[in-house]
Structures are given as structure tokens and as C-alpha cells.
Write a protein that holds these residues in place. Structure first.
Motif, short mmCIF file in Angstrom:
data_model
loop_
_atom_site.label_atom_id
_atom_site.label_comp_id
_atom_site.label_asym_id
_atom_site.label_seq_id
_atom_site.Cartn_x
_atom_site.Cartn_y
_atom_site.Cartn_z
N ARG A 65 0.75 -1.32 0.10
CA ARG A 65 0.06 0.02 -0.13
C ARG A 65 1.06 1.31 0.01
N SER B 184 4.36 0.39 2.02
CA SER B 184 4.50 -0.43 2.93
C SER B 184 3.65 -1.60 3.08
N THR C 85 0.99 -4.57 3.99
CA THR C 85 0.01 -4.79 5.10
C THR C 85 -0.38 -6.43 4.73
N TYR C 86 -0.51 -7.11 5.93
CA TYR C 86 -0.84 -8.57 5.94
C TYR C 86 -2.11 -8.74 6.17
N SER C 87 -2.75 -9.89 5.73
CA SER C 87 -4.04 -10.26 6.11
C SER C 87 -3.91 -11.63 6.06
#
Length: 133
Positions: free
Chosen positions: A65, A122, A124-126
Motif C-alpha cells: 500500500r 509499506s 500490509t498483511y491479512s
């Protein structure tokens, strides 16, 4: 003044409150488990882990993102200019790059294609649960 609440509605409210508390407890448990699973998957570059029963898997999704901030959108420059002396306005102003304009000009071919490489991002994790069909 208290409204006359029908029994069926009161039962529904009571059940809703119970389920809400249970869902909060489950969210907390899942969050704690995620703190174990996600770092392991990231550190070992594993994209998915199946459960022992083979009913599905937990999948790690990574998305880059663009770093953005609302820091520069809080005040109207024109309005502040009416209130503050010019030297104070200059101390409050900063120069920023308009991400949308850079990307639009790049798509139009007016900027070199590699200009996108200079965008700061950076990860982002899901975690996603996928059940076998």
C-alpha cells in the motif's frame, strides 16, 4: 419514560448481547493466534498452511500500500492565510507530491515508466481462511 418492549424483542436483544460478548471473546482469541501464525508465515515465506483435518487453510495475503497520510488535509490554506502573518504561513506549508497526478501522467506515458519505482509503500498483511469445497 420506558417503552413497553415486547418479549420477543427483549429476547432478541438479550441473545444479541450474549452473542456480541462471545464474538468479542472469539476476536481476542483469533487475534492472539494470528500473532503466532502470521510472523511464522512471513519469516518462513509460507503463503498457506492447511489445518490438520484438511477442511481448509489459512492463507497469508500481502498487499503493498502506498504510504499516505491525512496530515496535510486538515486546514484550508486560504483560511489560515487570512488569520496568520505570511512568515507563519510559510512555516506551516510543506511541499508534497500528488500521487494521483504522478500515476495518471505515468499511465499517459508522459513520465518514465520507472517513476513508479520511487513510490514509498509499506506491506500490509491479512489472513484469510479458505475452506475446501
Amino acid at each position: 419514560m420506558t417503552a413497553n418492549i415486547p418479549g420477543q424483542v427483549q429476547d432478541a436483544v438479550d441473545q444479541y448481547m450474549e452473542l456480541y460478548q462471545v464474538s468479542k471473546q472469539l476476536d481476542e482469541r483469533m487475534s492472539a493466534l494470528r500473532k503466532v501464525i502470521e510472523p511464522f508465515m512471513r519469516d518462513n515465506e509460507i503463503s498457506a498452511i492447511r489445518d490438520r483435518n484438511r477442511t481448509g487453510k489459512v492463507q497469508l495475503n500481502v498487499q503493498e500500500r502506498a504510504r499516505m497520510t491525512a496530515r496535510y488535509t486538515t486546514y484550508e490554506v486560504e483560511q489560515l492565510s487570512k488569520l496568520l502573518e505570511p512568515h507563519l504561513i510559510q512555516r506551516c506549508l510543506v511541499e508534497v507530491v500528488d500521487k494521483d497526478k504522478v500515476e495518471a501522467l505515468s499511465k499517459l506515458g508522459e513520465l518514465p515508466a520507472d517513476v513508479i519505482d520511487y513510490r514509498t509503500t509499506s506491506p500490509t498483511y491479512s489472513l484469510t481462511v479458505r475452506f475446501e469445497k
